[in-house]
Design a protein around this motif. Structure first.
Motif, mmCIF file in Angstrom:
data_model
loop_
_atom_site.group_PDB
_atom_site.id
_atom_site.type_symbol
_atom_site.label_atom_id
_atom_site.label_comp_id
_atom_site.label_asym_id
_atom_site.label_seq_id
_atom_site.Cartn_x
_atom_site.Cartn_y
_atom_site.Cartn_z
ATOM 1 N N LEU A 108 0.823 -1.207 0.000
ATOM 2 C CA LEU A 108 0.000 0.000 0.000
ATOM 3 C C LEU A 108 0.861 1.262 0.000
ATOM 4 C CD1 LEU A 108 -2.838 -0.866 2.550
ATOM 5 C CD2 LEU A 108 -3.126 -0.365 0.130
ATOM 6 N N LEU A 109 1.870 1.285 0.856
ATOM 7 C CA LEU A 109 2.702 2.479 0.973
ATOM 8 C C LEU A 109 3.530 2.714 -0.287
ATOM 9 C CD1 LEU A 109 3.883 2.071 4.668
ATOM 10 C CD2 LEU A 109 2.200 3.687 3.790
ATOM 11 N N LYS A 110 4.033 1.665 -0.890
ATOM 12 C CA LYS A 110 4.858 1.840 -2.088
ATOM 13 C C LYS A 110 4.028 2.276 -3.290
ATOM 14 C CE LYS A 110 6.766 -2.252 -1.900
ATOM 15 N NZ LYS A 110 7.631 -3.406 -2.273
ATOM 16 N N SER A 111 2.743 1.940 -3.298
ATOM 17 C CA SER A 111 1.900 2.336 -4.427
ATOM 18 C C SER A 111 1.601 3.830 -4.419
ATOM 19 C CB SER A 111 0.586 1.548 -4.400
ATOM 20 O OG SER A 111 -0.178 1.885 -3.246
ATOM 21 N N ASP A 112 1.741 4.483 -3.267
ATOM 22 C CA ASP A 112 1.485 5.925 -3.167
ATOM 23 C C ASP A 112 2.449 6.517 -2.142
ATOM 24 O OD1 ASP A 112 0.583 8.486 -3.006
ATOM 25 O OD2 ASP A 112 -1.501 7.970 -2.546
ATOM 26 N N PRO A 113 3.530 7.165 -2.586
ATOM 27 C CA PRO A 113 4.531 7.717 -1.653
ATOM 28 C C PRO A 113 3.971 8.778 -0.716
ATOM 29 C CG PRO A 113 5.403 7.611 -3.889
ATOM 30 C CD PRO A 113 3.942 7.329 -3.991
ATOM 31 N N ASN A 114 2.802 9.332 -1.026
ATOM 32 C CA ASN A 114 2.226 10.356 -0.160
ATOM 33 C C ASN A 114 1.505 9.766 1.050
ATOM 34 O OD1 ASN A 114 3.063 12.531 -1.822
ATOM 35 N ND2 ASN A 114 1.314 12.154 -3.198
ATOM 36 N N ARG A 115 1.291 8.481 1.029
ATOM 37 C CA ARG A 115 0.617 7.841 2.160
ATOM 38 C C ARG A 115 1.596 7.652 3.319
ATOM 39 N NH1 ARG A 115 -3.089 3.112 -0.717
ATOM 40 N NH2 ARG A 115 -4.735 4.511 -1.453
ATOM 41 N N LYS A 116 1.061 7.786 4.526
ATOM 42 C CA LYS A 116 1.873 7.603 5.720
ATOM 43 C C LYS A 116 1.134 6.716 6.710
ATOM 44 C CE LYS A 116 4.375 11.997 5.467
ATOM 45 N NZ LYS A 116 4.783 13.220 6.211
ATOM 46 N N LEU A 117 1.902 6.157 7.631
ATOM 47 C CA LEU A 117 1.288 5.373 8.696
ATOM 48 C C LEU A 117 1.995 5.668 10.008
ATOM 49 C CD1 LEU A 117 3.326 2.823 9.490
ATOM 50 C CD2 LEU A 117 2.449 1.904 7.363
ATOM 51 N N LYS A 118 1.279 5.398 11.083
ATOM 52 C CA LYS A 118 1.818 5.618 12.419
ATOM 53 C C LYS A 118 1.863 4.288 13.149
ATOM 54 C CE LYS A 118 1.183 8.349 16.624
ATOM 55 N NZ LYS A 118 0.368 9.385 17.302
ATOM 56 N N ILE A 119 2.994 4.007 13.772
ATOM 57 C CA ILE A 119 3.177 2.765 14.515
ATOM 58 C C ILE A 119 3.365 3.112 15.985
ATOM 59 C CG2 ILE A 119 4.535 0.664 14.776
ATOM 60 C CD1 ILE A 119 5.514 1.080 11.905
ATOM 61 N N ASN A 133 -1.616 -6.959 25.650
ATOM 62 C CA ASN A 133 -1.041 -5.621 25.739
ATOM 63 C C ASN A 133 0.378 -5.547 25.177
ATOM 64 O OD1 ASN A 133 -3.405 -4.726 27.000
ATOM 65 N ND2 ASN A 133 -2.637 -5.295 29.040
ATOM 66 N N ARG A 134 1.017 -6.661 24.964
ATOM 67 C CA ARG A 134 2.365 -6.678 24.370
ATOM 68 C C ARG A 134 2.214 -6.644 22.851
ATOM 69 N NH1 ARG A 134 2.950 -10.878 28.391
ATOM 70 N NH2 ARG A 134 2.787 -12.458 26.747
ATOM 71 N N ARG A 135 2.150 -5.440 22.294
ATOM 72 C CA ARG A 135 1.773 -5.327 20.884
ATOM 73 C C ARG A 135 2.350 -4.060 20.269
ATOM 74 N NH1 ARG A 135 -1.821 -2.655 23.894
ATOM 75 N NH2 ARG A 135 -2.954 -0.893 22.983
ATOM 76 N N ALA A 136 2.216 -4.006 18.941
ATOM 77 C CA ALA A 136 2.441 -2.773 18.182
ATOM 78 C C ALA A 136 1.244 -2.601 17.264
ATOM 79 C CB ALA A 136 3.730 -2.845 17.374
ATOM 80 N N GLU A 137 0.722 -1.386 17.201
ATOM 81 C CA GLU A 137 -0.443 -1.106 16.361
ATOM 82 C C GLU A 137 -0.031 -0.253 15.169
ATOM 83 O OE1 GLU A 137 -3.931 0.365 18.244
ATOM 84 O OE2 GLU A 137 -3.698 -0.905 20.021
ATOM 85 N N ILE A 138 -0.606 -0.594 14.010
ATOM 86 C CA ILE A 138 -0.358 0.159 12.780
ATOM 87 C C ILE A 138 -1.642 0.881 12.411
ATOM 88 C CG2 ILE A 138 0.296 0.014 10.353
ATOM 89 C CD1 ILE A 138 1.755 -2.571 10.983
ATOM 90 N N TYR A 139 -1.561 2.198 12.394
ATOM 91 C CA TYR A 139 -2.719 2.999 12.010
ATOM 92 C C TYR A 139 -2.445 3.601 10.641
ATOM 93 C CZ TYR A 139 -6.387 6.518 12.076
ATOM 94 O OH TYR A 139 -7.474 7.285 11.763
#
Length: 510
Positions: A423-434, A501-507
């Motif tokens: 998803l991110l490589k298809s559109d360089p303007n997209r961002k995500l928060k981890i 609770n031991r996790r990482a979330e990708i938004y």
């Protein structure tokens, strides 16, 4: 044998002895004195007395000799003696009286035999037979299958199929590709693949089936894609012949055609293609079917992950069920099963289109049932929880889980990150928060550092997959946003809650 003969002779001897003792007594008891006899004779009673004495003697002889002998013979033959009732002759009709004729016996109704060649126990068997018939150019057999519910249309159906195969060069796909699409309007729809010249993907010949008590499954409608509309002969433009007196007009007598042409993809086929793309974990293909303004990418990614980890597949008998079918709105239930998890579950799809000439789009997905089933059963595979969680900012996030006091990614996270990287490589303007998270064990400053390390591990993996570091923002929140309590209500430790609770979330901030 000798003992039996001896017993029989002894029985007859005893009976004769009883008779010799009893009969004289009977005769003596029945004899009258001379004076009594004269009085009876004078009164006219002598004949009556003699008859009664004879009857008494006859009865004694019957019960002492005749009846025991009859019983012995019946026992030897195994058949109990039956005294036949006397038949009363029917009264002769009087002169001039007419006798009514005897009523004829009721006719024996036998159901007509089932047509030869039918009796399909499963819908897919009928679809495979259709594929074989088309591949062999056996149009009579194919028409017989398609017109089972109305044999009068067999010739018309044969002409359509012959034109489709011989003139338009359409080929039937392999019988192994025949599949059940689902249930619509209480009919089971089977898809037979067709290879149309000039079309990259395969088309579908769709058969609507109903179960017949005598014939098994039979075709009640056949759907052709719009590319094959030319195979259907144009209706006769000649004026219909006038109807006979008392008969309805010819237009009313005409039965609906078994062959239909679908001008656009129907909701069942659309939903089937969408769900099968998800089951193949083909996220890029699945995105084509959804309205991205209403269905977030996290839902698709999460469902792909659930399907991959749970090894789900469509249920073979009723994979899809249309519950609401309107021209512009449809609801579909997709039924799936997992052998590894030993469960069957389902999820719902809401489909809409802007008009009857517009394509369908998925505008809603109800995943509560399948995510709940997956979460309760995933422990069998060592996968603790669903990959989709509610985000505090609203919407949903993808969740990656870690072992206790570890920041290394679990191998199952690889597929999730591959989809996100695409998803991110298809559109360089997209961002995500981890965001990284930790359970309540240990000091707070240590847990903050550990949560940051978990977020950085995810970022490093995405960078290895070709995502620019400028598109990723990371942060560590320590223990401040738990998904579940770290302790039970009595204050004791809750290992299961801490593992969530031991996790990482990708938004995905798209």
């Amino acid at each position: 044998m000798a003992a039996a003969v001896f017993q029989k002779k002894l029985s007859w001897t005893l009976r004769a002895l009883m008779a010799s003792l009893l009969l004289p007594h009977l005769f003596r008891s029945s004899m009258l004195t001379h004076s009594q006899l004269r009085r009876c004779s004078a009164a006219g009673l002598l004949p009556v007395i003699l008859v009664l004495a004879a009857l008494a003697a006859g009865a004694a002889v019957f019960f002492i000799f005749t009846k025991p002998r009859m019983d012995d013979e019946a026992a030897a033959s195994g058949v109990a003696p039956v005294l036949a009732e006397p038949k009363i002759p029917a009264a002769a009709p009087s002169a001039g009286e007419k006798t009514a004729p005897a009523a004829p016996p009721p006719p024996v109704v036998t159901p007509p035999p089932a047509p030869a060649g039918f009796g399909f126990a499963r819908p897919a068997d009928l679809g495979k037979e259709m594929a074989r018939s088309l591949a062999a150019a056996d149009f009579d057999r194919a028409a017989q299958l398609a017109a089972a519910s109305d044999p009068a249309q067999a010739a018309q159906v044969a002409a359509v199929l012959k034109k489709m195969v011989l003139d338009m060069k359409v080929k039937a796909g392999s019988e192994d590709q025949v599949e059940i699409l689902g249930l619509v309007e209480n009919r089971t729809r089977v898809s037979v693949p067709l290879l149309i010249p000039g079309r990259e993907d395969s088309a579908r010949l769709q058969l609507d089936l109903e179960r017949d008590a005598r014939m098994g499954w039979k075709v009640v409608a056949m759907h052709l894609p719009k590319e094959l509309a030319a195979a259907v002969s144009a209706p006769d433009s000649a004026a219909p012949a006038p109807a006979a007196p008392g008969q309805p007009p010819a237009a009313e007598m005409r039965r609906p055609s078994l062959v239909m042409v679908d001008e656009s993809m129907d909701p069942l086929s659309f939903a089937s293609d969408f769900v099968r793309a998800l089951l193949r974990h083909d996220f890029a293909r699945a995105r084509i079917f959804v309205d991205e303004a209403k269905v977030p990418a996290e839902r698709l990614i999460g469902l792909c992950i659930v399907f991959e980890e749970g090894k789900y597949e469509l249920k073979p008998a009723k994979p899809l069920i249309i519950t609401v079918a309107n021209p512009e709105v449809s609801w579909v239930i997709a039924q799936v099963q997992s052998t590894g998890l030993q469960q069957s579950t389902e999820f719902g799809l809401e489909l809409q289109r802007a008009g009857v000439d517009k394509p369908w789009r998925v505008v809603g997905m109800n995943l509560s049932e399948i995510l709940g089933s997956y979460a309760s059963s995933a422990a069998k595979m060592g996968v603790p929880y669903t990959p989709i969680v509610s985000n505090p900012r609203g919407g949903e996030s993808l969740a990656l889980y870690f072992e206790y006091d570890e920041a290394a990614l679990h191998p199952r996270a690889q597929k999730q990150l591959e989809i996100v990287a695409g998803l991110l490589k298809s559109d360089p303007n997209r961002k995500l928060k981890i965001t990284g998270h930790a359970d309540a064990k240990g000091a707070e400053d240590y847990n903050v550092r550990l949560s940051r390390s978990r977020a950085e591990s995810v970022k490093s993996q995405l960078a290895a997959l070709g995502v620019s570091a400028a598109q990723i923002v990371t942060t560590g929140l320590g223990t401040t946003q738990p998904l579940s309590p770290n302790q039970k209500s009595d204050g004791s430790d809750d290992p299961e809650g801490r593992s969530r609770n031991r996790r990482a979330e990708i938004y995905l901030d798209f």
